[in-house]
Design a protein around this motif. Structure first.
Motif, PDB file in Angstrom:
ATOM      1  N   LEU A 111       0.842  -1.201   0.000  1.00  0.00           N
ATOM      2  CA  LEU A 111       0.000   0.000   0.000  1.00  0.00           C
ATOM      3  C   LEU A 111       0.876   1.249   0.000  1.00  0.00           C
ATOM      4  CD1 LEU A 111      -3.040   0.950   0.298  1.00  0.00           C
ATOM      5  CD2 LEU A 111      -2.531   1.186   2.736  1.00  0.00           C
ATOM      6  N   ALA A 112       1.013   1.849  -1.185  1.00  0.00           N
ATOM      7  CA  ALA A 112       1.783   3.091  -1.292  1.00  0.00           C
ATOM      8  C   ALA A 112       0.809   4.241  -1.513  1.00  0.00           C
ATOM      9  CB  ALA A 112       2.762   2.993  -2.460  1.00  0.00           C
ATOM     10  N   LYS A 113       1.322   5.448  -1.491  1.00  0.00           N
ATOM     11  CA  LYS A 113       0.440   6.614  -1.617  1.00  0.00           C
ATOM     12  C   LYS A 113       0.334   7.049  -3.078  1.00  0.00           C
ATOM     13  CE  LYS A 113      -0.425   6.984   2.752  1.00  0.00           C
ATOM     14  NZ  LYS A 113      -1.711   6.465   3.214  1.00  0.00           N
ATOM     15  N   GLY A 114      -0.909   7.136  -3.565  1.00  0.00           N
ATOM     16  CA  GLY A 114      -1.132   7.504  -4.961  1.00  0.00           C
ATOM     17  C   GLY A 114      -1.536   8.945  -5.135  1.00  0.00           C
ATOM     18  N   SER A 115      -1.505   9.718  -4.056  1.00  0.00           N
ATOM     19  CA  SER A 115      -1.790  11.159  -4.206  1.00  0.00           C
ATOM     20  C   SER A 115      -0.766  11.940  -3.393  1.00  0.00           C
ATOM     21  CB  SER A 115      -3.207  11.496  -3.731  1.00  0.00           C
ATOM     22  OG  SER A 115      -3.301  11.395  -2.327  1.00  0.00           O
ATOM     23  N   GLU A 116      -0.421  13.072  -3.922  1.00  0.00           N
ATOM     24  CA  GLU A 116       0.580  13.924  -3.275  1.00  0.00           C
ATOM     25  C   GLU A 116       0.089  14.335  -1.885  1.00  0.00           C
ATOM     26  OE1 GLU A 116       2.711  17.443  -2.087  1.00  0.00           O
ATOM     27  OE2 GLU A 116       0.603  17.483  -2.663  1.00  0.00           O
ATOM     28  N   LYS A 117      -1.230  14.591  -1.809  1.00  0.00           N
ATOM     29  CA  LYS A 117      -1.812  15.037  -0.532  1.00  0.00           C
ATOM     30  C   LYS A 117      -1.622  13.976   0.561  1.00  0.00           C
ATOM     31  CE  LYS A 117      -6.114  16.981   1.151  1.00  0.00           C
ATOM     32  NZ  LYS A 117      -7.532  17.080   0.856  1.00  0.00           N
ATOM     33  N   HIS A 118      -1.957  12.726   0.243  1.00  0.00           N
ATOM     34  CA  HIS A 118      -1.787  11.649   1.236  1.00  0.00           C
ATOM     35  C   HIS A 118      -0.322  11.484   1.610  1.00  0.00           C
ATOM     36  CE1 HIS A 118      -5.656   9.096   1.455  1.00  0.00           C
ATOM     37  NE2 HIS A 118      -5.955  10.354   1.187  1.00  0.00           N
ATOM     38  N   CYS A 119       0.545  11.575   0.591  1.00  0.00           N
ATOM     39  CA  CYS A 119       1.977  11.377   0.847  1.00  0.00           C
ATOM     40  C   CYS A 119       2.496  12.461   1.807  1.00  0.00           C
ATOM     41  CB  CYS A 119       2.717  11.425  -0.494  1.00  0.00           C
ATOM     42  SG  CYS A 119       4.467  11.136  -0.345  1.00  0.00           S
ATOM     43  N   ARG A 120       2.107  13.681   1.484  1.00  0.00           N
ATOM     44  CA  ARG A 120       2.611  14.816   2.288  1.00  0.00           C
ATOM     45  C   ARG A 120       1.938  14.846   3.654  1.00  0.00           C
ATOM     46  NH1 ARG A 120      -0.106  19.431   1.872  1.00  0.00           N
ATOM     47  NH2 ARG A 120      -0.760  18.891  -0.238  1.00  0.00           N
ATOM     48  N   GLU A 121       0.576  14.761   3.663  1.00  0.00           N
ATOM     49  CA  GLU A 121      -0.141  14.967   4.929  1.00  0.00           C
ATOM     50  C   GLU A 121      -0.058  13.761   5.859  1.00  0.00           C
ATOM     51  OE1 GLU A 121      -2.199  17.601   5.825  1.00  0.00           O
ATOM     52  OE2 GLU A 121      -2.017  18.808   3.998  1.00  0.00           O
ATOM     53  N   GLN A 122      -0.157  12.555   5.286  1.00  0.00           N
ATOM     54  CA  GLN A 122      -0.232  11.396   6.192  1.00  0.00           C
ATOM     55  C   GLN A 122       1.146  10.854   6.549  1.00  0.00           C
ATOM     56  OE1 GLN A 122      -2.632   8.012   4.943  1.00  0.00           O
ATOM     57  NE2 GLN A 122      -3.336   7.722   7.042  1.00  0.00           N
ATOM     58  N   LEU A 123       2.015  10.836   5.543  1.00  0.00           N
ATOM     59  CA  LEU A 123       3.342  10.273   5.822  1.00  0.00           C
ATOM     60  C   LEU A 123       4.371  11.360   6.140  1.00  0.00           C
ATOM     61  CD1 LEU A 123       3.641   7.566   3.001  1.00  0.00           C
ATOM     62  CD2 LEU A 123       2.740   7.308   5.320  1.00  0.00           C
ATOM     63  N   GLY A 124       4.069  12.608   5.754  1.00  0.00           N
ATOM     64  CA  GLY A 124       5.030  13.700   5.957  1.00  0.00           C
ATOM     65  C   GLY A 124       6.261  13.521   5.082  1.00  0.00           C
ATOM     66  N   LYS A 125       6.068  12.949   3.882  1.00  0.00           N
ATOM     67  CA  LYS A 125       7.216  12.661   3.004  1.00  0.00           C
ATOM     68  C   LYS A 125       7.043  13.368   1.654  1.00  0.00           C
ATOM     69  CE  LYS A 125       8.921   9.127   5.535  1.00  0.00           C
ATOM     70  NZ  LYS A 125       9.730   7.991   5.647  1.00  0.00           N
ATOM     71  N   THR A 126       8.180  13.530   0.981  1.00  0.00           N
ATOM     72  CA  THR A 126       8.135  13.997  -0.407  1.00  0.00           C
ATOM     73  C   THR A 126       7.979  12.775  -1.301  1.00  0.00           C
ATOM     74  OG1 THR A 126      10.489  13.748  -0.711  1.00  0.00           O
ATOM     75  CG2 THR A 126       9.712  15.907   0.121  1.00  0.00           C
ATOM     76  N   LEU A 127       7.707  13.059  -2.590  1.00  0.00           N
ATOM     77  CA  LEU A 127       7.597  11.960  -3.558  1.00  0.00           C
ATOM     78  C   LEU A 127       8.882  11.133  -3.565  1.00  0.00           C
ATOM     79  CD1 LEU A 127       6.341  10.513  -6.058  1.00  0.00           C
ATOM     80  CD2 LEU A 127       7.232  12.366  -7.454  1.00  0.00           C
ATOM     81  N   GLU A 128      10.032  11.826  -3.585  1.00  0.00           N
ATOM     82  CA  GLU A 128      11.325  11.123  -3.662  1.00  0.00           C
ATOM     83  C   GLU A 128      11.532  10.240  -2.422  1.00  0.00           C
ATOM     84  OE1 GLU A 128      10.836  14.314  -4.433  1.00  0.00           O
ATOM     85  OE2 GLU A 128      11.124  13.958  -6.592  1.00  0.00           O
TER      86      GLU A 128
END
Ligand SMILES: CC(=O)SCCNC(=O)CCNC(=O)[C@H](O)C(C)(C)COP(=O)(O)OP(=O)(O)OC[C@H]1O[C@@H](n2cnc3c(N)ncnc32)[C@H](O)[C@@H]1OP(=O)(O)O
Length: 520
Positions: A111-128
């Motif tokens: 289960l990876a993040k398919g939206s920038e919002k989830h990646c940034r807000e939930q994981l606190g990570k950048t795409l890279e």
């Protein structure tokens, strides 16, 4: 050139179904399967229904879940189904992979993040950063010998709001060892046109990859969205039995299977004759009743109510379609009520192998319409009684309850005292039980033992009042009896709910005593 035309021309003929009843389906509010139930459903899905893949759990959830997954994996390995059992895992370096390995699993659905919002807000990570974590987990899973599929959670919103994130993610992951890129409409926000356009774009950009579509039914569009996804070129779609799943659920397996076959000419491995049995199993284990009008599997969907429809069927199957009940090991029935006509009655009489003159049929139909006018449901099993009543037939007067008194109290056993006429002989009996109905069954059982008759076990006992009813309204009791090779329903109506149940029991006894007499 019209892009819709291009994608449609390249329709795959075979489409895989991935059933996630045991993972997303268990995310239905209030549903938790025991390990035994999970194993039974997994076996039914793979062995009998023949779905291509099943997702059976999320990793790390609990010890019970671990036991269930281990048991499913052990069975699947013995049967040669190991690579068709999948477990959702998280981007947590080694933890989900180790959990799946410890259950004997072969496939991780990461289960990876398919939206920038989830990646940034939930994981606190950048795409890279996220892609680096995903690749690390993928590499570890690969080292451990797991096959890897990848979810892009919240992909539908990601594609709309942050397409550069989605493309960036795919560009970094497309050459990894991922077998299926699984694109979910996590919040069920898409409509068919959006599904077709966005998935068509993904399929054209990454033509060598396999895409799965994972729908949700929040707008009631899950099945329509599955059609659009298949038209756009995905190779697999996800679904659940009875549409279970988080919030409004996923796409219904039964609907998806028949729609893809009948409306899109797809080749599926599914054995449709098992759809209803598995739906029943999941209904029982999940405790979530399905609507009577749920396509394919609902109780009423092969019942014609209108007299005109029954007439058309009688005159050459005018109302039959490709979606016939025989396909699903079911039978068509014809409802009895105020909308019945001559043909509805005839069809029911045929089913009961009863022969009535035209004149008698008119009388019985008039009674059916008048009972139907007061909103009562009439079952086929009621028909012999209506007939007996209307035609003053003695055929079904094998038992008559002459008097019955029930005593119930708090913290006390209920007791019953009754007088009954069986085949012209009068008997008195008493009984005791945990409730009034139970005590009645005890008492009547003592009388009927003298006639070599034992009441079958209860499979279901439903008490209803009419819509908008009040405390003094009639109650309707519908009992489903487990008669060995068949289930039978009888109904009783009374102001007192225990007596409604007793009426229903008396009806069944009458039918069965009649059948016993006919066999002699
Ligand atoms: C698409 C879907 O339907 S996803 C469904 C996924 N399945 C489930 O959630 C199954 C049920 N879940 C669980 O049992 C628990 O949530 C567990 C065991 C997975 C995790 O429990 P906990 O460790 O208590 O954490 P919690 O439930 O609060 O989960 C949130 C954590 O997961 C992180 N997280 C969210 N998505 C992911 C992901 N794809 N990969 C890894 N971690 C993630 C969050 O950032 C948060 O981390 P933080 O605590 O460091 O802030």
């Amino acid at each position: 050139m019209n892009t819709r035309h291009v994608a449609a021309a390249a329709l795959p003929r075979k489409i895989e179904l991935m059933d996630t009843t045991l993972r997303d389906g268990e995310q239905t509010q209030g549903v938790a399967f025991t390990p035994m139930e999970k194993v039974s459903i997994a076996k039914a899905l793979l062995q009998f229904l023949r779905v291509d893949r099943i997702e059976v759990a999320s990793a790390r959830v609990s010890e019970g879940e671990k036991e269930a997954v281990s048991r499913i994996n052990q069975w699947a390995a013995e049967e040669g189904f190991a690579e068709r059992v999948e477990v959702l895992g998280f981007v947590d370096h080694t933890r989900s992979v180790d959990w799946i390995k410890s259950t004997g699993g072969s496939v991780i659905n990461l289960l990876a993040k398919g939206s920038e919002k989830h990646c940034r807000e939930q994981l606190g990570k950048t795409l890279e950063q996220h892609c680096a974590d995903v690749l690390q987990t993928i590499n570890y899973a690969h080292e451990q010998g797991l096959k890897i599929n990848l979810y892009l959670e919240d992909w539908s919103n990601g594609y709309k709001d942050s397409p550069e994130y989605v493309y960036g993610f795919m560009d970094k992951l497309q050459h990894s060892s991922v077998r299926h890129f699984m694109l979910p409409d996590t919040l069920g926000v898409m409509a068919p046109d959006e599904v077709f356009d966005s998935l068509g774009d993904m399929c054209r950009r990454y033509p060598d990859l396999h895409f799965d579509f994972h729908p949700h039914n929040d707008y009631g569009l899950a099945t329509a969205n599955v059609m659009a996804a298949v038209r756009a070129g995905v190779s697999a779609v996800h679904c659940t039995v009875n549409c279970l799943g988080e919030r409004a659920g996923n796409a219904s397996l039964a609907e998806v299977a028949v729609v893809l076959r009948d409306k899109m000419g797809m080749q599926l491995a599914i054995d449709e004759s098992h759809l209803v049995r598995i739906s029943d199993m999941v209904e029982n284990f999940s405790g979530k009743r399905i609507a009577a009008n749920a396509p394919i599997v609902g109780a009423d969907v092969f019942t014609q109510t209108a007299g005109i429809h029954a007439d058309g069927d009688q005159k050459g199957g005018l109302y039959k379609t490709k979606l016939g009940p025989e396909r699903f090991s079911r039978t068509r029935s014809y409802a009895l009520g105020k909308m019945s006509g001559k043909a509805s009655l005839k069809k029911n009489l045929e089913q009961l192998e009863l022969d009535l003159s035209e004149e008698d049929q008119k009388k019985v139909l008039a009674r059916i319409v008048s009972i139907g006018d007061s909103k009562q449901t009439i079952t086929t099993d009621d028909l012999p009684f209506i007939i007996a009543d209307v035609l003053e037939s003695k055929n079904y007067q094998h038992i008559e309850l002459l008097a019955c008194a029930i005593n119930s109290g708090m913290d006390l056993q209920s007791t019953v005292s009754l007088r009954v006429n069986v085949k012209g002989e009068k008997h008195q009996a008493t009984g005791a039980g945990s409730g009034g109905f139970d005590a009645f069954i005890d008492a009547i059982g003592k009388v009927l033992a003298r006639y070599d008759y034992t009441l079958p076990a209860l499979a279901d006992y439903e008490i209803r009042i009419p819509k908008g009813g009040h405390a003094s309204a009639l109650t309707e009791c519908v009992i489903t009896w487990d008669c060995g090779n068949e289930l039978r329903k009888t109904r009783g109506v009374h102001v007192n709910q225990v007596f409604a149940g007793i009426q229903a029991a008396i009806k069944l006894i009458n039918i069965q005593l009649h059948e016993m007499a006919a066999m002699r």
